[in-house]
Motif scaffolding. Structure first.
Motif, mmCIF file in Angstrom:
data_model
loop_
_atom_site.group_PDB
_atom_site.id
_atom_site.type_symbol
_atom_site.label_atom_id
_atom_site.label_comp_id
_atom_site.label_asym_id
_atom_site.label_seq_id
_atom_site.Cartn_x
_atom_site.Cartn_y
_atom_site.Cartn_z
ATOM 1 N N ARG A 423 0.884 -1.141 -0.059
ATOM 2 C CA ARG A 423 -0.007 0.117 0.050
ATOM 3 C C ARG A 423 0.853 1.457 0.153
ATOM 4 N NH1 ARG A 423 -4.395 1.213 4.674
ATOM 5 N NH2 ARG A 423 -2.580 1.144 5.969
ATOM 6 N N HIS A 424 0.576 2.195 -0.952
ATOM 7 C CA HIS A 424 1.398 3.286 -0.999
ATOM 8 C C HIS A 424 0.487 4.642 -0.969
ATOM 9 C CE1 HIS A 424 5.061 0.875 -2.064
ATOM 10 N NE2 HIS A 424 3.957 0.004 -2.563
ATOM 11 N N PRO A 425 0.787 5.749 -0.287
ATOM 12 C CA PRO A 425 0.092 6.871 -0.409
ATOM 13 C C PRO A 425 0.808 7.907 -1.654
ATOM 14 C CG PRO A 425 1.730 6.977 1.207
ATOM 15 C CD PRO A 425 1.870 5.551 0.463
ATOM 16 N N HIS A 481 4.661 11.350 -6.380
ATOM 17 C CA HIS A 481 5.623 10.368 -5.933
ATOM 18 C C HIS A 481 4.679 9.680 -4.748
ATOM 19 C CE1 HIS A 481 6.207 13.235 -2.470
ATOM 20 N NE2 HIS A 481 6.020 14.174 -3.283
ATOM 21 N N CYS A 482 5.438 8.542 -4.351
ATOM 22 C CA CYS A 482 4.631 7.805 -2.927
ATOM 23 C C CYS A 482 5.152 8.819 -1.979
ATOM 24 C CB CYS A 482 5.436 6.524 -2.993
ATOM 25 S SG CYS A 482 4.960 5.802 -1.371
ATOM 26 N N HIS A 483 4.411 8.803 -0.903
ATOM 27 C CA HIS A 483 4.615 10.026 0.226
ATOM 28 C C HIS A 483 5.256 8.679 1.596
ATOM 29 C CE1 HIS A 483 4.928 13.595 2.034
ATOM 30 N NE2 HIS A 483 4.573 14.160 1.078
ATOM 31 N N ILE A 484 5.278 7.845 1.260
ATOM 32 C CA ILE A 484 6.284 7.153 2.119
ATOM 33 C C ILE A 484 7.669 7.508 1.822
ATOM 34 C CG2 ILE A 484 7.119 4.757 2.613
ATOM 35 C CD1 ILE A 484 4.600 3.445 2.353
ATOM 36 N N LEU A 485 8.459 8.291 2.582
ATOM 37 C CA LEU A 485 9.342 9.132 2.313
ATOM 38 C C LEU A 485 10.634 8.396 1.785
ATOM 39 C CD1 LEU A 485 9.127 12.160 4.919
ATOM 40 C CD2 LEU A 485 8.310 11.836 2.543
ATOM 41 N N GLU A 486 10.729 7.046 2.519
ATOM 42 C CA GLU A 486 12.117 6.116 1.935
ATOM 43 C C GLU A 486 11.767 5.747 0.822
ATOM 44 O OE1 GLU A 486 10.448 6.151 4.965
ATOM 45 O OE2 GLU A 486 12.337 6.899 6.233
ATOM 46 N N HIS A 487 10.473 5.378 0.130
ATOM 47 C CA HIS A 487 10.162 5.228 -1.199
ATOM 48 C C HIS A 487 10.495 6.162 -2.165
ATOM 49 C CE1 HIS A 487 7.371 1.749 0.116
ATOM 50 N NE2 HIS A 487 8.472 1.367 0.578
ATOM 51 N N GLU A 488 10.040 7.393 -1.510
ATOM 52 C CA GLU A 488 10.261 8.583 -2.610
ATOM 53 C C GLU A 488 11.691 8.908 -2.776
ATOM 54 O OE1 GLU A 488 8.656 12.190 -0.777
ATOM 55 O OE2 GLU A 488 10.296 13.496 -1.629
ATOM 56 N N GLY A 491 13.477 6.616 -5.175
ATOM 57 C CA GLY A 491 13.263 6.650 -6.548
ATOM 58 C C GLY A 491 11.888 6.534 -6.956
ATOM 59 N N MET A 492 10.804 6.472 -6.211
ATOM 60 C CA MET A 492 9.277 5.983 -6.437
ATOM 61 C C MET A 492 8.848 7.407 -6.598
ATOM 62 S SD MET A 492 6.297 3.858 -4.662
ATOM 63 C CE MET A 492 7.251 2.369 -4.505
ATOM 64 N N MET A 493 9.234 8.488 -7.615
ATOM 65 C CA MET A 493 9.002 9.524 -7.854
ATOM 66 C C MET A 493 9.255 9.751 -9.361
ATOM 67 S SD MET A 493 9.928 12.944 -5.708
ATOM 68 C CE MET A 493 11.877 12.964 -5.807
HETATM 69 CU CU CU Z 1 5.367 3.670 -1.279
#
Ligand code: CU
Ligand code: C2O
Ligand code: CU
Length: 499
Positions: A423-425, A481-488, A491-493
């Motif tokens: 799940r990603h915001p 981007h994903c707002h899970i900051l570690e994902h952002e 590179g999930m941006m």
């Molecule tokens: Cu994410």
């Protein structure tokens, strides 16, 4: 309790510190009254006591931790001087603001250590709760965790004359929820591991306005307004009241059409909601928060782990091995009379989103798993998410020199977001949008107003109806981007222009 299964034997076990601390009222700067010259925001290293008696190294914005609450009004242009007093590159992004790309504060508007960034920020949008935070690429997670975040409350003529509580710190409270982890010494801890990159940094301890929950606040006998931000790096939180439903009046981008009653409200990192609590009918009410816990093998390991730490860190009631619940904020009614009006039925004129107005659909798949070795990346660089190539969107990791999408100003589009797992915001800069579907269904009623965050989960996509009204040229693109900051940071941006 919320709808989770507690494990036999340890069910409902209360662990941790139960000291009730006073709710800190974040210093508020009322810019509506006016200001002289430029408005200074200073990012600086500091130390801060979260309530453990230990001063933790932090970053603050004009404060020892977090920034001030800025009250501003539609129609104002705010001349900021953002001074970078920390010894690393930073930025300050205005999350939720409808502003051109060149003042958005994203990763391209780097502020070197010792330098000042001076954007003139025009406030064009309706009343809404927004926030600002570091967006330095690869460094966002750690910088926000250490405290580079603050709240901006936009008012407009309608909100200022609305029959709603608005006396700051008396019947109108700003609550910044964050999940943190504290070490055995009681100091703030941030260590990237493979799990912390994979799930995001899930903190085990709930913090409100910079102190460890639970907190308590005296309030007058009347209506109370809570403006809530989930500024966690990765934790989703679930809210409910000990007595009665939540009366939700606003989401990320402003007032809902009408007040929505709900028993629970789920907030991803980055989301904002405003709720009303009626303190005329009860003497005490509590805002109850449940949140995820980091992955530890099982509930027994949790207990022994937290016993080792003198039960300092984990607070609340374990619902099961993955979740804990805490009566985060106690409201205690005093005798004095407060804001005495009924909970409003109608709040704003807001028609349902009309997908037939969209001229095109863009699709985004969030890729959590690209084959990158998260274990290696986690230890590679000083708790920063390194080169940002472990995660991706549509198969491409964020690259500062690549524009992923070009959008025409004023066009209405559908953005369809899906994920490969979990799940990603998802967040989009420069706009508010309406959610058409979330995780394959209509979103909860409280999420049917103006939003800039949408949850994406499992095999079902989420769709939003969006339009951009300001320019974002290729030198100053917007981000999604994903707002899970570690994902952002991983590179999930992606980046897009609006022209
Ligand atoms: Cu994410
Ligand atoms: Cu709250 Cu791109 O950020
Ligand atoms: Cu943003």
């Amino acid at each position: 309790m919320m709808g989770t299964v507690a494990l036999t034997g340890l069910a409902g076990m209360s662990v941790g510190q139960s000291t009730l601390r006073p709710l800190p009222i974040i210093p508020m700067i009322d810019l509506i009254k006016g200001f002289d010259g430029r408005i200074t925001l200073e990012l600086a290293p500091s130390t801060h006591d979260f309530g453990t008696g230990v001063a933790s190294p932090t970053f603050g914005i004009n404060n020892s931790y977090l920034g001030p609450v800025l009250q501003v009004k539609q129609g104002q242009t705010l001349p900021f001087n953002v001074f970078n007093g920390i010894e690393e590159i930073s930025t300050l992004h205005w999350h939720g603001l409808h502003i051109p790309g060149n003042v958005d504060g994203g990763p391209h508007q780097e502020i070197q250590p010792g330098a000042t960034w001076s954007p003139d920020v025009p406030i064009a949008q309706r009343a809404s709760m927004n926030w600002f935070h570091s967006h330095a690429h690869g460094k966002t997670a750690q910088q926000v965790y250490k405290g580079l975040a603050g709240v901006m409350l936009i008012e407009d003529d309608a909100s200022l004359s609305a029959d709603l509580p608005k006396t700051y710190g008396v019947d109108d409270f700003t609550l910044v929820f964050q999940n943190k982890t504290f070490g055995e010494s009681g100091s703030l801890n941030y260590t990237l591991t493979e799990t912390a990159l994979d799930d995001g940094f899930i903190g085990e301890t709930l913090v409100v306005n910079g102190v460890i929950a639970p907190v308590v606040q005296s309030v007058p006998k009347g209506l109370i307004r809570l403006r809530i931000l989930n500024a966690s790096n990765a934790n989703f939180i679930n809210l409910s009241m000990a007595t009665g439903p939540l009366h939700v009046i606003a989401s990320d981008g402003g007032f809902l059409a009408s007040t929505v009653e709900t028993d629970t409200l789920t907030m991803s990192p980055g989301e904002r909601y405003e709720v009303l609590v009626d303190m005329r009918t009860v003497e005490i009410n509590k805002l109850v928060v449940s949140h995820e816990l980091p992955e530890i093998a099982g509930i027994r390991d949790y207990i022994s782990e937290f016993n080792k730490r003198g039960l300092r860190s984990l607070i609340g009631k374990l619902l099961n091995e993955g979740e804990v619940e805490i009566a985060a904020l106690t409201l205690n009614r005093q005798d004095e009379r407060g804001f005495d009006a009924s909970i409003p039925a109608n709040l704003a004129s807001l028609s349902p989103p009309d997908p037939t107005t969209a001229i095109s659909t863009r699709s985004f798949e969030l890729n959590q798993y690209t084959g990158a070795d998260l274990g290696v990346l986690a230890t590679a660089g000083d708790n920063y998410c390194g080169n940002g190539s472990a995660m991706a969107i549509n198969g491409k990791s964020m690259a500062m020199d690549r524009i992923d999408e070009n959008v025409r100003k004023g066009d209405t589009e559908i953005w369809r977001i899906s994920v490969d797992d979990w799940r990603h915001p998802f967040h989009i800069h420069g706009c508010s949008f309406r959610i058409l579907s979330q995780e394959g269904k209509l979103p909860p009623t409280y999420a049917q107003g103006w939003k800039d965050m949408v949850h994406v989960d499992g095999d079902q996509w989420s769709e939003v109806l969006v339009r951009f009204d300001y320019d974002a040229p290729k030198e100053a693109p917007y981000m999604y981007h994903c707002h899970i900051l570690e994902h952002e940071d991983c590179g999930m941006m992606g980046q897009f222009t609006v022209t």
